[in-house]
Design an enzyme around this catalytic site. Sequence first.
Site, PDB file in Angstrom:
ATOM      1  N   CYS A  76       0.830  -1.206   0.000  1.00  0.00           N
ATOM      2  CA  CYS A  76       0.000   0.000   0.000  1.00  0.00           C
ATOM      3  C   CYS A  76       0.865   1.258   0.000  1.00  0.00           C
ATOM      4  O   CYS A  76       1.515   1.556  -0.998  1.00  0.00           O
ATOM      5  CB  CYS A  76      -1.013  -0.035   1.144  1.00  0.00           C
ATOM      6  SG  CYS A  76      -2.329   1.197   0.950  1.00  0.00           S
ATOM      7  N   HIS A 174      -3.807  -4.999  -0.177  1.00  0.00           N
ATOM      8  CA  HIS A 174      -3.373  -5.492   1.132  1.00  0.00           C
ATOM      9  C   HIS A 174      -3.445  -7.017   1.162  1.00  0.00           C
ATOM     10  O   HIS A 174      -4.525  -7.569   1.387  1.00  0.00           O
ATOM     11  CB  HIS A 174      -4.264  -4.919   2.237  1.00  0.00           C
ATOM     12  CG  HIS A 174      -4.045  -3.477   2.486  1.00  0.00           C
ATOM     13  ND1 HIS A 174      -3.100  -3.017   3.373  1.00  0.00           N
ATOM     14  CD2 HIS A 174      -4.635  -2.381   1.956  1.00  0.00           C
ATOM     15  CE1 HIS A 174      -3.117  -1.696   3.391  1.00  0.00           C
ATOM     16  NE2 HIS A 174      -4.033  -1.289   2.531  1.00  0.00           N
ATOM     17  N   GLU A 176      -2.492  -8.924   3.482  1.00  0.00           N
ATOM     18  CA  GLU A 176      -2.843  -9.327   4.849  1.00  0.00           C
ATOM     19  C   GLU A 176      -4.331  -9.178   5.134  1.00  0.00           C
ATOM     20  O   GLU A 176      -4.820  -9.674   6.150  1.00  0.00           O
ATOM     21  CB  GLU A 176      -2.010  -8.528   5.873  1.00  0.00           C
ATOM     22  CG  GLU A 176      -2.451  -7.108   6.127  1.00  0.00           C
ATOM     23  CD  GLU A 176      -2.102  -6.094   5.046  1.00  0.00           C
ATOM     24  OE1 GLU A 176      -2.420  -4.904   5.244  1.00  0.00           O
ATOM     25  OE2 GLU A 176      -1.520  -6.461   3.996  1.00  0.00           O
TER      26      GLU A 176
END
Length: 192
Positions: A76, A174, A176
């Site tokens: 990001c 992202h 994650e």
Amino acid sequence: MIAIIKYNAGNITSVKNAVERLGYECKVTDDIDEILSAEKVIFPGVGEAGSAMIYLKNKGLDKVIQSLTQPTLGICLGLQLMCRYSEEGDTECLGIFDAAVKKFPVTDIVPHMGWNNLDIQETPLFSGFGKDDTVYFVHSYYAEICSDTIARCNYILPFSAAIQKNNFYATQFHPEKSGDVGENILKNFLEL
């Protein structure tokens, strides 16, 4: 050990948790020696480009990141800061990727937030990625398409969803926060 760069940006804890779920030892750190000696480095972040670059420069982390030779993953804001320049705060960035970061034109909802497909190149980072797989984005600025782009996304206009040059990898999305698909991408990076 996996070093996760601490630089006054948000979302670092979720990256740490994701790495630990995959069974890797990691440490959130701004210690130069720990970063340089790490097996892999992750440069995540949510925040604003100008203030983030000031923090990196004040800590000497800008030069450290540019000099890394081990696999390094920007996420990001990390991707955006690895580019040459950002319109956000009229900011000179790290210049690892020769791409400018621009604000989305307000012809649709900004920030771009949600799940999207990718148009990917075959690379180890995307091993096992299917054409129907989606990843999660939340951003108001995007990196333009460049010679190092390895994945594209189209929201308002085409942009770099992932970039790779030598040992440097970066995703605008992202991993994650992208469920099993994102976990697999993160695992692919950690296994490089």
